[in-house]
Design a protein around this motif. Structure first.
Motif, PDB file in Angstrom:
ATOM      1  N   ARG A  78       0.827  -1.206   0.000  1.00  0.00           N
ATOM      2  CA  ARG A  78       0.000   0.000   0.000  1.00  0.00           C
ATOM      3  C   ARG A  78       0.866   1.263   0.000  1.00  0.00           C
ATOM      4  N   SER A  79       1.902   1.271   0.821  1.00  0.00           N
ATOM      5  CA  SER A  79       2.706   2.494   0.952  1.00  0.00           C
ATOM      6  C   SER A  79       3.691   2.673  -0.191  1.00  0.00           C
ATOM      7  N   HIS A  80       4.326   1.596  -0.637  1.00  0.00           N
ATOM      8  CA  HIS A  80       5.408   1.731  -1.624  1.00  0.00           C
ATOM      9  C   HIS A  80       4.949   1.613  -3.074  1.00  0.00           C
ATOM     10  N   ILE A  81       3.803   0.976  -3.286  1.00  0.00           N
ATOM     11  CA  ILE A  81       3.291   0.830  -4.660  1.00  0.00           C
ATOM     12  C   ILE A  81       2.118   1.775  -4.891  1.00  0.00           C
ATOM     13  N   LEU A  82       1.061   1.624  -4.112  1.00  0.00           N
ATOM     14  CA  LEU A  82      -0.091   2.513  -4.282  1.00  0.00           C
ATOM     15  C   LEU A  82       0.237   3.934  -3.841  1.00  0.00           C
ATOM     16  N   GLY A  83       1.118   4.061  -2.863  1.00  0.00           N
ATOM     17  CA  GLY A  83       1.464   5.386  -2.352  1.00  0.00           C
ATOM     18  C   GLY A  83       2.612   6.022  -3.105  1.00  0.00           C
ATOM     19  N   LYS A  84       2.654   5.834  -4.389  1.00  0.00           N
ATOM     20  CA  LYS A  84       3.735   6.354  -5.221  1.00  0.00           C
ATOM     21  C   LYS A  84       3.112   7.137  -6.383  1.00  0.00           C
ATOM     22  N   PRO A  85       2.596   8.332  -6.110  1.00  0.00           N
ATOM     23  CA  PRO A  85       1.896   9.094  -7.148  1.00  0.00           C
ATOM     24  C   PRO A  85       2.807   9.396  -8.333  1.00  0.00           C
ATOM     25  N   GLY A  86       2.216   9.312  -9.523  1.00  0.00           N
ATOM     26  CA  GLY A  86       2.965   9.580 -10.743  1.00  0.00           C
ATOM     27  C   GLY A  86       3.588   8.349 -11.360  1.00  0.00           C
ATOM     28  N   SER A  87       3.594   7.226 -10.617  1.00  0.00           N
ATOM     29  CA  SER A  87       4.144   5.995 -11.177  1.00  0.00           C
ATOM     30  C   SER A  87       3.148   5.380 -12.148  1.00  0.00           C
ATOM     31  N   ARG A  88       3.658   4.543 -13.035  1.00  0.00           N
ATOM     32  CA  ARG A  88       2.803   3.917 -14.027  1.00  0.00           C
ATOM     33  C   ARG A  88       2.083   2.699 -13.464  1.00  0.00           C
ATOM     34  N   PHE A  89       0.836   2.534 -13.866  1.00  0.00           N
ATOM     35  CA  PHE A  89       0.093   1.305 -13.625  1.00  0.00           C
ATOM     36  C   PHE A  89      -0.042   0.646 -14.992  1.00  0.00           C
ATOM     37  N   ASP A  90       0.901  -0.208 -15.324  1.00  0.00           N
ATOM     38  CA  ASP A  90       1.013  -0.730 -16.687  1.00  0.00           C
ATOM     39  C   ASP A  90       1.610  -2.131 -16.625  1.00  0.00           C
ATOM     40  N   SER A  91       0.877  -3.101 -17.123  1.00  0.00           N
ATOM     41  CA  SER A  91       1.307  -4.496 -17.027  1.00  0.00           C
ATOM     42  C   SER A  91       2.156  -4.955 -18.206  1.00  0.00           C
ATOM     43  N   ALA A  92       2.628  -4.025 -19.050  1.00  0.00           N
ATOM     44  CA  ALA A  92       3.373  -4.424 -20.254  1.00  0.00           C
ATOM     45  C   ALA A  92       4.584  -5.281 -19.919  1.00  0.00           C
ATOM     46  N   ALA A  93       5.360  -4.874 -18.917  1.00  0.00           N
ATOM     47  CA  ALA A  93       6.579  -5.610 -18.586  1.00  0.00           C
ATOM     48  C   ALA A  93       6.261  -7.010 -18.066  1.00  0.00           C
ATOM     49  N   ALA A  94       5.333  -7.103 -17.128  1.00  0.00           N
ATOM     50  CA  ALA A  94       4.993  -8.401 -16.554  1.00  0.00           C
ATOM     51  C   ALA A  94       4.356  -9.315 -17.593  1.00  0.00           C
ATOM     52  N   THR A  95       3.549  -8.742 -18.479  1.00  0.00           N
ATOM     53  CA  THR A  95       2.887  -9.554 -19.499  1.00  0.00           C
ATOM     54  C   THR A  95       3.900 -10.094 -20.496  1.00  0.00           C
ATOM     55  N   MET A  96       4.842  -9.262 -20.934  1.00  0.00           N
ATOM     56  CA  MET A  96       5.870  -9.753 -21.849  1.00  0.00           C
ATOM     57  C   MET A  96       6.786 -10.749 -21.145  1.00  0.00           C
ATOM     58  N   ALA A  97       7.022 -10.554 -19.856  1.00  0.00           N
ATOM     59  CA  ALA A  97       7.825 -11.524 -19.112  1.00  0.00           C
ATOM     60  C   ALA A  97       7.201 -12.916 -19.180  1.00  0.00           C
ATOM     61  N   LEU A  98       5.890 -12.977 -19.071  1.00  0.00           N
ATOM     62  CA  LEU A  98       5.210 -14.270 -19.136  1.00  0.00           C
ATOM     63  C   LEU A  98       5.309 -14.877 -20.530  1.00  0.00           C
TER      64      LEU A  98
END
Length: 212
Positions: A78-98
């Motif tokens: 919650r604090s380090h991922i959701l609480g990081k304004p301006g960061s991308r919410f984008d699954s491109a990297a994880a999806t290509m990793a799979l």
């Protein structure tokens, strides 16, 4: 005759993380072939920038998922991922990793998905970051996939695009609006299973699959 179940998902989908134990059990059934179909739902144009309103919405949703499924979402996430304004919410990297894992170690793709989900929701690692995803792969002995992700070639890009295209075509054909979703295929044809079947218990899920 084996039943084929196509699992439509996105690695950034909290509900997919909630369904992970059920999906894992399905993969262990001798009479079921589980096919992973990443949808690209939150990838590239489907991604967005994190802000306070979206973070609050996501955390509220995550708490519902945890209460229903027992899958944990840590305060660190919650604090380090959701609480990081301006960061991308984008699954491109994880999806290509799979996709890279599907090419190099296909029998371990579901394991790779689980590790990426746990990296985010339990260990607060930003799996929207390509370098973080590459490190998760390398730390878990997906070295060939990590090398491919670090320097994608045409074969990986083509396989990746085809997987997403096939998943999106299937979603369109069955009127699927979101993920997770299961498509059951057997001697009687193919049909969509209601997604809330993933949040009951495993015997009920198997019964729903048999009756679908």
């Amino acid at each position: 005759m084996k039943t084929t179940i196509t699992y439509l998902f996105d690695p950034l989908c909290g509900w997919c993380y909630g369904a992970a134990p059920m999906i894992g059990k399905l993969s262990e059934q001798s009479d079921i072939t589980l096919v992973l179909a990443p949808s690209g739902l939150f990838s590239d144009s489907g991604g967005r920038v994190m802000d306070g309103a979206f973070a609050d919405y996501a955390w509220s949703n995550d708490q519902r998922i945890e209460k229903l499924t027992g899958q944990r979402f840590t305060p660190e996430y919650r604090s380090h991922i959701l609480g990081k304004p301006g960061s991308r919410f984008d699954s491109a990297a994880a999806t290509m990793a799979l996709s890279a894992v599907a090419m190099s170690a296909p029998e371990r793709e579901l394991d790779a998905l689980r590790l990426l989900q746990e990296a985010r929701y339990l260990h607060a690692q930003d799996t929207c970051d390509w370098s973080v995803v590459t490190t998760v792969l390398r730390n878990n002995n997906f070295n060939r996939a990590a090398d491919s992700l670090a320097s994608p070639d045409d074969a990986l890009r083509d396989r990746h695009r085809k997987r997403i295209r096939n998943a999106q075509e299937m979603m369109h054909s069955f009127g699927v609006q979101g993920v997770p979703a299961l498509i059951i295929s057997d001697g009687q044809g193919s049909r969509l299973l209601r997604s809330n079947a993933l949040y009951t218990n495993f015997d009920t899920l198997l019964g729903d699959i048999a009756a679908a």
